[in-house]
Design a protein around this motif. Sequence first.
Motif, PDB file in Angstrom:
ATOM      1  N   VAL A 100       2.082  -3.510 -12.354  1.00 29.58           N
ATOM      2  CA  VAL A 100       3.603  -3.752 -13.291  1.00 29.58           C
ATOM      3  C   VAL A 100       4.361  -2.872 -13.647  1.00 29.58           C
ATOM      4  O   VAL A 100       5.233  -2.833 -13.669  1.00 29.58           O
ATOM      5  N   GLN A 101       4.497  -2.286 -14.562  1.00 27.14           N
ATOM      6  CA  GLN A 101       4.772  -1.082 -15.152  1.00 27.14           C
ATOM      7  C   GLN A 101       5.035  -0.379 -14.069  1.00 27.14           C
ATOM      8  O   GLN A 101       6.457   0.040 -14.685  1.00 27.14           O
ATOM      9  N   ALA A 102       4.037   0.377 -13.144  1.00 25.45           N
ATOM     10  CA  ALA A 102       4.542   0.567 -12.323  1.00 25.45           C
ATOM     11  C   ALA A 102       5.870   0.483 -11.387  1.00 25.45           C
ATOM     12  O   ALA A 102       6.501   1.650 -11.460  1.00 25.45           O
ATOM     13  N   HIS A 103       5.719  -0.270 -11.175  1.00 21.20           N
ATOM     14  CA  HIS A 103       6.787  -1.320 -10.448  1.00 21.20           C
ATOM     15  C   HIS A 103       8.488  -1.069 -11.348  1.00 21.20           C
ATOM     16  O   HIS A 103       9.598  -0.556 -10.742  1.00 21.20           O
ATOM     17  N   TYR A 104       8.311  -1.708 -12.218  1.00 23.49           N
ATOM     18  CA  TYR A 104       8.924  -1.241 -13.566  1.00 23.49           C
ATOM     19  C   TYR A 104      10.324  -0.108 -13.798  1.00 23.49           C
ATOM     20  O   TYR A 104      11.038   0.538 -13.094  1.00 23.49           O
TER      21      TYR A 104
ATOM     22  N   VAL B  65       9.060   1.107 -20.183  1.00 23.72           N
ATOM     23  CA  VAL B  65       7.930   0.599 -19.441  1.00 23.72           C
ATOM     24  C   VAL B  65       6.384   0.603 -20.134  1.00 23.72           C
ATOM     25  O   VAL B  65       5.902  -0.742 -19.804  1.00 23.72           O
ATOM     26  N   SER B  66       6.051   1.582 -20.792  1.00 22.25           N
ATOM     27  CA  SER B  66       5.066   1.621 -20.902  1.00 22.25           C
ATOM     28  C   SER B  66       4.850   0.673 -22.657  1.00 22.25           C
ATOM     29  O   SER B  66       3.499   0.079 -22.950  1.00 22.25           O
ATOM     30  N   LYS B  67       5.830  -0.259 -22.767  1.00 21.85           N
ATOM     31  CA  LYS B  67       5.676  -0.876 -23.952  1.00 21.85           C
ATOM     32  C   LYS B  67       5.904  -2.140 -23.460  1.00 21.85           C
ATOM     33  O   LYS B  67       5.266  -3.307 -23.776  1.00 21.85           O
ATOM     34  N   ILE B  68       5.520  -2.519 -22.680  1.00 26.09           N
ATOM     35  CA  ILE B  68       5.128  -3.937 -21.465  1.00 26.09           C
ATOM     36  C   ILE B  68       3.980  -3.952 -21.298  1.00 26.09           C
ATOM     37  O   ILE B  68       2.798  -3.560 -20.691  1.00 26.09           O
TER      38      ILE B  68
ATOM     39  N   LEU C 260      -6.739  -7.373 -15.969  1.00 29.39           N
ATOM     40  CA  LEU C 260      -5.353  -7.977 -16.272  1.00 29.39           C
ATOM     41  C   LEU C 260      -4.749  -6.145 -17.028  1.00 29.39           C
ATOM     42  O   LEU C 260      -3.110  -5.836 -16.460  1.00 29.39           O
ATOM     43  N   GLU C 261      -5.653  -5.355 -16.823  1.00 30.72           N
ATOM     44  CA  GLU C 261      -5.129  -3.882 -16.718  1.00 30.72           C
ATOM     45  C   GLU C 261      -4.814  -3.542 -15.925  1.00 30.72           C
ATOM     46  O   GLU C 261      -3.712  -2.851 -16.258  1.00 30.72           O
ATOM     47  N   GLN C 262      -5.359  -3.183 -15.821  1.00 28.68           N
ATOM     48  CA  GLN C 262      -4.920  -3.292 -13.876  1.00 28.68           C
ATOM     49  C   GLN C 262      -3.423  -3.222 -13.259  1.00 28.68           C
ATOM     50  O   GLN C 262      -2.810  -2.877 -12.984  1.00 28.68           O
TER      51      GLN C 262
ATOM     52  N   HIS D 151       0.779  -0.851  -0.045  1.00 33.83           N
ATOM     53  CA  HIS D 151       0.510   0.254   0.230  1.00 33.83           C
ATOM     54  C   HIS D 151       0.407   1.334  -0.199  1.00 33.83           C
ATOM     55  O   HIS D 151       2.055   1.038   1.369  1.00 33.83           O
ATOM     56  N   GLY D 152       0.651   2.313  -1.501  1.00 32.39           N
ATOM     57  CA  GLY D 152       1.331   3.327  -0.882  1.00 32.39           C
ATOM     58  C   GLY D 152       2.750   3.240  -1.809  1.00 32.39           C
ATOM     59  O   GLY D 152       3.388   4.472  -1.756  1.00 32.39           O
ATOM     60  N   ASP D 153       2.731   2.586  -2.428  1.00 28.48           N
ATOM     61  CA  ASP D 153       3.985   2.116  -3.390  1.00 28.48           C
ATOM     62  C   ASP D 153       3.562   1.570  -4.608  1.00 28.48           C
ATOM     63  O   ASP D 153       2.768   0.649  -4.477  1.00 28.48           O
ATOM     64  N   ASP D 154       4.756   1.895  -4.919  1.00 26.37           N
ATOM     65  CA  ASP D 154       4.860   0.982  -5.765  1.00 26.37           C
ATOM     66  C   ASP D 154       5.378  -0.155  -6.399  1.00 26.37           C
ATOM     67  O   ASP D 154       5.215  -1.666  -6.900  1.00 26.37           O
TER      68      ASP D 154
END
Length: 107
Positions: free
Chosen positions: A75-79, A87-90, A68-70, A14-17
Motif C-alpha cells: 500500500v505504501q508503494a502504491h501511494y 508514505v513511510s508514516k502510513i 499485514l506488514e507485507q 505483477h511487476g507494478d506497484d
Amino acid sequence: MNTFLDYPALLIWHGDDELSFASDPASLNALSENVITEDDRLVDSQGVCWLSQDGGQHWQPSGQIMPLEQLVARVQAHYAQQGQCCVSKIHFTDTVSAIHSLDKRID
C-alpha cells in the motif's frame, strides 16, 4: 482456509506497484476487463492470496496468507507511485483497514 473471496479485496498487478480495489464480485469482474495474468494476485480482507485463472474470470486460493506488514508495504508503494509524500508514516492495524484505504468511494 476459506474457498470464498472475502470482500473487499485488492488486486496486485505483477511487476507494478499499482493496486486496484474490488469492493464486491461486480467490481472485481469490472477489473477483469483489463488484462489480468496468472502472475497477478488478489488479496482478500482475511489476507488470503488468490491466483488468477482464465484472465481473472476465476480465482483459486493459493494457500498463502499475506502478512499485514507485507500488505502495508505494498500500500505504501502504491501511494508513493501516486506521488504521495510521507508514505513511510502510513500504517494499519488490520488487513481490512489497509484494503479500505484504497477505496476511492470514501475519499
